[in-house]
Design a protein around this motif. Structure first.
Motif, PDB file in Angstrom:
ATOM      1  N   PHE A   1       8.343  -3.597   2.151  1.00 34.26           N
ATOM      2  CA  PHE A   1       8.310  -2.137   2.124  1.00 34.26           C
ATOM      3  C   PHE A   1       9.392  -1.643   1.163  1.00 34.26           C
ATOM      4  O   PHE A   1      10.491  -2.187   1.123  1.00 34.26           O
ATOM      5  CB  PHE A   1       8.520  -1.560   3.528  1.00 34.26           C
ATOM      6  CG  PHE A   1       7.338  -1.773   4.421  1.00 34.26           C
ATOM      7  CD1 PHE A   1       6.292  -0.871   4.439  1.00 34.26           C
ATOM      8  CD2 PHE A   1       7.255  -2.899   5.227  1.00 34.26           C
ATOM      9  CE1 PHE A   1       5.190  -1.074   5.252  1.00 34.26           C
ATOM     10  CE2 PHE A   1       6.163  -3.116   6.040  1.00 34.26           C
ATOM     11  CZ  PHE A   1       5.125  -2.198   6.053  1.00 34.26           C
ATOM     12  N   GLN A   2       9.073  -0.617   0.394  1.00 38.32           N
ATOM     13  CA  GLN A   2      10.001  -0.080  -0.593  1.00 38.32           C
ATOM     14  C   GLN A   2      10.858   1.004   0.050  1.00 38.32           C
ATOM     15  O   GLN A   2      10.339   1.916   0.691  1.00 38.32           O
ATOM     16  CB  GLN A   2       9.232   0.503  -1.779  1.00 38.32           C
ATOM     17  CG  GLN A   2       8.410  -0.515  -2.525  1.00 38.32           C
ATOM     18  CD  GLN A   2       9.276  -1.616  -3.114  1.00 38.32           C
ATOM     19  OE1 GLN A   2      10.264  -1.356  -3.782  1.00 38.32           O
ATOM     20  NE2 GLN A   2       8.905  -2.854  -2.852  1.00 38.32           N
ATOM     21  N   THR A   3      12.157   0.906  -0.152  1.00 38.78           N
ATOM     22  CA  THR A   3      13.053   1.912   0.399  1.00 38.78           C
ATOM     23  C   THR A   3      12.859   3.241  -0.327  1.00 38.78           C
ATOM     24  O   THR A   3      12.602   3.268  -1.523  1.00 38.78           O
ATOM     25  CB  THR A   3      14.527   1.461   0.326  1.00 38.78           C
ATOM     26  OG1 THR A   3      15.344   2.463   0.926  1.00 38.78           O
ATOM     27  CG2 THR A   3      14.979   1.231  -1.091  1.00 38.78           C
ATOM     28  N   VAL A   4      12.983   4.304   0.409  1.00 40.29           N
ATOM     29  CA  VAL A   4      12.805   5.639  -0.138  1.00 40.29           C
ATOM     30  C   VAL A   4      14.011   6.057  -0.984  1.00 40.29           C
ATOM     31  O   VAL A   4      13.895   6.913  -1.850  1.00 40.29           O
ATOM     32  CB  VAL A   4      12.524   6.648   0.999  1.00 40.29           C
ATOM     33  CG1 VAL A   4      13.758   6.950   1.806  1.00 40.29           C
ATOM     34  CG2 VAL A   4      11.902   7.899   0.489  1.00 40.29           C
ATOM     35  N   THR A   5      15.159   5.416  -0.760  1.00 41.15           N
ATOM     36  CA  THR A   5      16.368   5.764  -1.499  1.00 41.15           C
ATOM     37  C   THR A   5      17.368   4.623  -1.450  1.00 41.15           C
ATOM     38  O   THR A   5      17.402   3.864  -0.490  1.00 41.15           O
ATOM     39  CB  THR A   5      17.028   7.040  -0.930  1.00 41.15           C
ATOM     40  OG1 THR A   5      18.197   7.340  -1.700  1.00 41.15           O
ATOM     41  CG2 THR A   5      17.429   6.880   0.522  1.00 41.15           C
ATOM     42  N   GLY A   6      18.176   4.545  -2.452  1.00 39.54           N
ATOM     43  CA  GLY A   6      19.273   3.590  -2.454  1.00 39.54           C
ATOM     44  C   GLY A   6      20.574   4.248  -2.026  1.00 39.54           C
ATOM     45  O   GLY A   6      21.630   3.635  -2.056  1.00 39.54           O
TER      46      GLY A   6
ATOM     47  N   ASN B   1      11.338  12.215   2.436  1.00 31.77           N
ATOM     48  CA  ASN B   1       9.889  12.284   2.645  1.00 31.77           C
ATOM     49  C   ASN B   1       9.163  10.931   2.483  1.00 31.77           C
ATOM     50  O   ASN B   1       8.294  10.782   1.619  1.00 31.77           O
ATOM     51  CB  ASN B   1       9.276  13.327   1.709  1.00 31.77           C
ATOM     52  CG  ASN B   1       7.915  13.777   2.164  1.00 31.77           C
ATOM     53  OD1 ASN B   1       7.522  13.567   3.317  1.00 31.77           O
ATOM     54  ND2 ASN B   1       7.163  14.378   1.266  1.00 31.77           N
ATOM     55  N   PRO B   2       9.487   9.956   3.324  1.00 30.07           N
ATOM     56  CA  PRO B   2       8.857   8.640   3.191  1.00 30.07           C
ATOM     57  C   PRO B   2       7.379   8.660   3.584  1.00 30.07           C
ATOM     58  O   PRO B   2       6.960   9.470   4.417  1.00 30.07           O
ATOM     59  CB  PRO B   2       9.652   7.775   4.168  1.00 30.07           C
ATOM     60  CG  PRO B   2      10.102   8.741   5.223  1.00 30.07           C
ATOM     61  CD  PRO B   2      10.384  10.022   4.479  1.00 30.07           C
ATOM     62  N   GLU B   3       6.631   7.757   2.988  1.00 29.40           N
ATOM     63  CA  GLU B   3       5.228   7.578   3.389  1.00 29.40           C
ATOM     64  C   GLU B   3       5.147   6.897   4.750  1.00 29.40           C
ATOM     65  O   GLU B   3       4.223   7.150   5.510  1.00 29.40           O
ATOM     66  CB  GLU B   3       4.487   6.723   2.367  1.00 29.40           C
ATOM     67  CG  GLU B   3       4.185   7.424   1.072  1.00 29.40           C
ATOM     68  CD  GLU B   3       3.400   6.513   0.166  1.00 29.40           C
ATOM     69  OE1 GLU B   3       2.174   6.414   0.339  1.00 29.40           O
ATOM     70  OE2 GLU B   3       4.036   5.896  -0.714  1.00 29.40           O
TER      71      GLU B   3
ATOM     72  N   ASN C   1       0.807  -1.226   0.000  1.00 27.95           N
ATOM     73  CA  ASN C   1       0.000   0.000   0.000  1.00 27.95           C
ATOM     74  C   ASN C   1       0.842   1.279   0.000  1.00 27.95           C
ATOM     75  O   ASN C   1       0.299   2.371  -0.140  1.00 27.95           O
ATOM     76  CB  ASN C   1      -0.921   0.033   1.223  1.00 27.95           C
ATOM     77  CG  ASN C   1      -1.973  -1.036   1.181  1.00 27.95           C
ATOM     78  OD1 ASN C   1      -2.437  -1.422   0.116  1.00 27.95           O
ATOM     79  ND2 ASN C   1      -2.337  -1.545   2.348  1.00 27.95           N
ATOM     80  N   TYR C   2       2.160   1.142   0.191  1.00 23.40           N
ATOM     81  CA  TYR C   2       3.021   2.311   0.331  1.00 23.40           C
ATOM     82  C   TYR C   2       4.146   2.261  -0.695  1.00 23.40           C
ATOM     83  O   TYR C   2       4.738   1.214  -0.925  1.00 23.40           O
ATOM     84  CB  TYR C   2       3.603   2.382   1.747  1.00 23.40           C
ATOM     85  CG  TYR C   2       2.531   2.293   2.799  1.00 23.40           C
ATOM     86  CD1 TYR C   2       1.648   3.337   3.006  1.00 23.40           C
ATOM     87  CD2 TYR C   2       2.365   1.135   3.557  1.00 23.40           C
ATOM     88  CE1 TYR C   2       0.634   3.251   3.945  1.00 23.40           C
ATOM     89  CE2 TYR C   2       1.355   1.041   4.504  1.00 23.40           C
ATOM     90  CZ  TYR C   2       0.500   2.095   4.699  1.00 23.40           C
ATOM     91  OH  TYR C   2      -0.492   2.003   5.629  1.00 23.40           O
TER      92      TYR C   2
END
Length: 143
Positions: free
Chosen positions: A48-53, A74-76, A16-17
């Motif tokens: 969960f998807q990382t906001v950055t690598g 700015n992560p969800e 969902n994110y």
């Protein structure tokens, strides 16, 4: 069987994110954790998807991170492990984390700052019971 059901449930929830970030709070300082870190399974296994690598990964203690970096990414969903409380210190985690910078993030605005039990996440093992407790903690916070 119970862990399998919860595992599927957390993966569905993670879908969902679009972005998330795992951090650790330690006496007012922050660390950021990427997919290859000791908490990388939140991304890899839970989904969960990382906001950055760009986070410098470490299997031990992390990369230094600031509140401004969290705002920039700015992560969800923002996961915050409370190491201070885990090691017996007096934690001011909510006061420190919910500052004017963090209040500008999507995670704060959507009530998706997930404070994780430091003893469980930082000191706890990775046996079935502790992994089930970790999954249940995230599910309880994000449902």
């Amino acid at each position: 069987m119970l862990i399998s059901i919860h595992f599927e449930e957390i993966q569905a929830l993670a879908g969902n994110y679009e972005t998330s970030l795992v951090t650790m709070y330690n006496e007012g300082n922050l660390s950021g954790f990427g997919p290859k870190s000791r908490f990388g399974y939140i991304y890899d296994l839970y989904g969960f998807q990382t906001v950055t690598g760009d986070i410098v990964d470490s299997t031990r203690h992390r990369s230094n991170f600031g509140f401004e970096a969290i705002l920039e990414y700015n992560p969800e969903v923002l996961f915050v492990i409370d190491r201070t409380a885990a090691t017996g210190g007096a934690s001011n985690i909510a006061k420190d984390m919910e500052n004017d910078i963090i209040k500008q993030t999507e995670a704060y605005k959507s009530s998706r700052i997930v404070y994780l039990d430091g003893a469980l996440w930082y000191l706890g093992g990775s046996g079935l019971q502790s992994e089930l407790a970790k999954i249940e903690e995230i599910l309880a916070e994000l449902k």
